[in-house]
Design a protein around this motif. Structure first.
Motif, mmCIF file in Angstrom:
data_model
loop_
_atom_site.group_PDB
_atom_site.id
_atom_site.type_symbol
_atom_site.label_atom_id
_atom_site.label_comp_id
_atom_site.label_asym_id
_atom_site.label_seq_id
_atom_site.Cartn_x
_atom_site.Cartn_y
_atom_site.Cartn_z
ATOM 1 N N GLY A 5 0.826 -1.195 0.000
ATOM 2 C CA GLY A 5 0.000 0.000 0.000
ATOM 3 C C GLY A 5 0.861 1.244 0.000
ATOM 4 N N ARG A 6 0.236 2.381 0.194
ATOM 5 C CA ARG A 6 0.935 3.654 0.099
ATOM 6 C C ARG A 6 1.674 4.039 1.372
ATOM 7 N NH1 ARG A 6 -3.648 7.527 -0.912
ATOM 8 N NH2 ARG A 6 -1.985 9.081 -0.979
ATOM 9 N N LEU A 7 1.402 3.340 2.474
ATOM 10 C CA LEU A 7 2.034 3.699 3.747
ATOM 11 C C LEU A 7 2.602 2.472 4.417
ATOM 12 C CD1 LEU A 7 2.610 5.750 6.037
ATOM 13 C CD2 LEU A 7 0.372 5.156 6.991
ATOM 14 N N ARG A 8 3.840 2.633 4.899
ATOM 15 C CA ARG A 8 4.480 1.604 5.730
ATOM 16 C C ARG A 8 5.000 2.289 6.989
ATOM 17 N NH1 ARG A 8 7.878 -3.318 3.794
ATOM 18 N NH2 ARG A 8 8.494 -4.233 5.781
ATOM 19 N N CYS A 9 4.787 1.674 8.153
ATOM 20 C CA CYS A 9 5.209 2.287 9.413
ATOM 21 C C CYS A 9 5.370 1.203 10.468
ATOM 22 C CB CYS A 9 4.173 3.322 9.870
ATOM 23 S SG CYS A 9 4.635 4.189 11.390
ATOM 24 N N ASN A 10 6.380 1.367 11.334
ATOM 25 C CA ASN A 10 6.611 0.367 12.387
ATOM 26 C C ASN A 10 5.855 0.688 13.677
ATOM 27 O OD1 ASN A 10 8.078 2.556 13.280
ATOM 28 N ND2 ASN A 10 9.924 1.391 13.776
ATOM 29 N N SER A 11 4.894 1.601 13.607
ATOM 30 C CA SER A 11 4.087 1.960 14.780
ATOM 31 C C SER A 11 2.635 1.566 14.550
ATOM 32 C CB SER A 11 4.176 3.469 15.044
ATOM 33 O OG SER A 11 3.152 3.893 15.925
ATOM 34 N N GLY A 12 2.118 0.683 15.413
ATOM 35 C CA GLY A 12 0.715 0.306 15.306
ATOM 36 C C GLY A 12 -0.210 1.489 15.539
ATOM 37 N N ALA A 13 0.166 2.389 16.460
ATOM 38 C CA ALA A 13 -0.666 3.558 16.723
ATOM 39 C C ALA A 13 -0.761 4.459 15.499
ATOM 40 C CB ALA A 13 -0.113 4.336 17.920
ATOM 41 N N ALA A 14 0.351 4.621 14.772
ATOM 42 C CA ALA A 14 0.340 5.443 13.559
ATOM 43 C C ALA A 14 -0.490 4.791 12.460
ATOM 44 C CB ALA A 14 1.766 5.687 13.076
ATOM 45 N N LEU A 15 -0.412 3.465 12.343
ATOM 46 C CA LEU A 15 -1.227 2.768 11.343
ATOM 47 C C LEU A 15 -2.707 2.874 11.699
ATOM 48 C CD1 LEU A 15 0.919 -0.458 10.783
ATOM 49 C CD2 LEU A 15 0.787 1.554 9.320
ATOM 50 N N LEU A 16 -3.029 2.798 12.975
ATOM 51 C CA LEU A 16 -4.418 2.986 13.403
ATOM 52 C C LEU A 16 -4.914 4.370 12.997
ATOM 53 C CD1 LEU A 16 -6.975 2.336 15.047
ATOM 54 C CD2 LEU A 16 -5.741 3.106 17.089
ATOM 55 N N ASP A 17 -4.102 5.383 13.220
ATOM 56 C CA ASP A 17 -4.496 6.745 12.862
ATOM 57 C C ASP A 17 -4.727 6.868 11.365
ATOM 58 O OD1 ASP A 17 -4.797 9.574 13.868
ATOM 59 O OD2 ASP A 17 -3.261 9.884 12.344
ATOM 60 N N ALA A 18 -3.884 6.190 10.569
ATOM 61 C CA ALA A 18 -4.057 6.232 9.119
ATOM 62 C C ALA A 18 -5.363 5.553 8.703
ATOM 63 C CB ALA A 18 -2.869 5.559 8.436
ATOM 64 N N ALA A 19 -5.681 4.429 9.355
ATOM 65 C CA ALA A 19 -6.941 3.747 9.040
ATOM 66 C C ALA A 19 -8.136 4.625 9.391
ATOM 67 C CB ALA A 19 -7.009 2.416 9.778
ATOM 68 N N LEU A 20 -8.079 5.290 10.529
ATOM 69 C CA LEU A 20 -9.169 6.188 10.934
ATOM 70 C C LEU A 20 -9.331 7.342 9.948
ATOM 71 C CD1 LEU A 20 -8.428 6.303 14.773
ATOM 72 C CD2 LEU A 20 -10.477 5.327 13.697
ATOM 73 N N ALA A 21 -8.207 7.739 9.328
ATOM 74 C CA ALA A 21 -8.245 8.833 8.355
ATOM 75 C C ALA A 21 -8.695 8.388 6.969
ATOM 76 C CB ALA A 21 -6.872 9.495 8.272
ATOM 77 N N GLY A 22 -8.913 7.063 6.801
ATOM 78 C CA GLY A 22 -9.389 6.569 5.517
ATOM 79 C C GLY A 22 -8.311 6.251 4.510
ATOM 80 N N VAL A 23 -7.065 6.103 4.973
ATOM 81 C CA VAL A 23 -5.952 5.862 4.045
ATOM 82 C C VAL A 23 -5.956 4.429 3.522
ATOM 83 C CG1 VAL A 23 -3.427 5.872 3.815
ATOM 84 C CG2 VAL A 23 -4.567 7.627 5.175
ATOM 85 N N GLY A 24 -6.439 3.467 4.296
ATOM 86 C CA GLY A 24 -6.434 2.090 3.817
ATOM 87 C C GLY A 24 -6.924 1.102 4.859
ATOM 88 N N LEU A 25 -6.730 -0.190 4.539
ATOM 89 C CA LEU A 25 -7.041 -1.289 5.458
ATOM 90 C C LEU A 25 -5.867 -1.506 6.404
ATOM 91 C CD1 LEU A 25 -8.380 -3.921 2.895
ATOM 92 C CD2 LEU A 25 -9.750 -2.901 4.711
#
Length: 287
Positions: free
Chosen positions: A212-232
């Motif tokens: 996908g368009r975002l990779r991150c080693n922080s679960g909290a940051a990935l959660l924030d991205a999901a809440l923002a509608g960036v992806g699954l």
């Protein structure tokens, strides 16, 4: 026979550092160095080679360590056997846990434990690496996921459920996946590894490579991205449950939900200190 310097020497060997040994023992580096030097003088043998960059063990030092370690273990077990007879847990409890899970789940339970056990003090260190409990002097480690073979004692505390989630806006725009094969058509929020693990309906484990368009080693940051509608995103329930409950996220692919373990790890010891066994009992009840 004298015990002077033995604890300091063993700590240096196991941490490979005078500084780390001092931190483990709660004394100064100078005191560790002085005690080890006096021990070498008493034995008339060089136990450690010291340079500005590293510490290494001599042949005599390795032989001495192999005899000292069981003696210290026996002394600790004798002290713990006596403390077991005490009515209430006491002493200093050192615990390590993964960062987010430790913040959200373990820390509140440790606070509750301290409230109920006034004779216990505690240190909680949060770290996502696999901590060496013995070398770093921890009483208890909390581990998540599948357990590898270990020389430590292992006790299952509970289970964690992994959910694949996205915001309603994302699912409205890109549709809801119903099979694992459909994930290749979606923007997947990638963590440390570019694969997600699932449990097939027949019980088999299945791994799917995702991108996908975002990779991150922080679960909290990935959660924030999901809440923002960036992806699954695929995250354990302690990240997403409240957001699924309030409708900010929707869980998908329920037929492939993966459940794995939450574990307590602790060094092998015939007499588990009450400060440790009491906290483990609280974790078992709560998790």
């Amino acid at each position: 026979m004298s015990w002077d310097g033995v604890n300091e020497f063993v700590a240096v060997v196991e941490t490979q550092s005078f500084t780390a040994a001092a931190q483990r023992l709660g004394i100064s580096v100078a005191q560790v160095s002085r005690q080890v030097s006096l021990l070498e003088q008493r034995l008339a043998a060089r136990l450690l080679y010291r340079t500005t960059r590293k510490v290494s063990v001599t042949e005599a030092g390795q032989l001495y360590y192999q005899h000292c370690r069981p003696l210290l273990d026996g002394l600790r077990e004798a002290e713990q056997a006596v403390s077991q007879a005490q009515e209430r847990p006491s002493g200093h409890l050192r615990v390590t846990a993964p960062v987010y899970y430790g913040e959200r789940v373990i820390a509140p339970l440790l606070h509750r434990y301290l409230q109920s056990q006034p004779a216990v003090t505690a240190e909680l260190n949060l770290d996502n690496r696999k901590v060496d409990l013995v070398a770093e002097g921890y009483d208890l480690g909390i581990r998540l996921g599948p357990m590898d073979a270990s020389s430590l004692m292992v006790r299952q505390l509970g289970q964690r459920t992994h959910h694949v989630c996205a915001s309603p806006d994302y699912l409205m725009q890109f549709g809801e996946p119903h099979t694992l094969a459909e994930l290749k058509h979606h923007q997947c929020l990638v963590g440390t590894l570019n694969l997600w693990r699932f449990r097939e309906p027949d019980g088999r484990l299945h791994e799917v490579h995702v991108a996908g368009r975002l990779r991150c080693n922080s679960g909290a940051a990935l959660l924030d991205a999901a809440l923002a509608g960036v992806g699954l995103v695929q995250l354990p329930g302690y990240y997403v449950d409240e957001h699924v409950a309030n409708g900010r996220l929707r869980s998908v692919l329920h037929a492939y939900t993966l459940v794995d373990g939450i574990w307590a790890n602790y060094p092998r010891n015939r007499f588990l200190p009450q400060k440790v066994s009491g906290f483990i009992a609280l974790l078992e009840d709560s998790l």
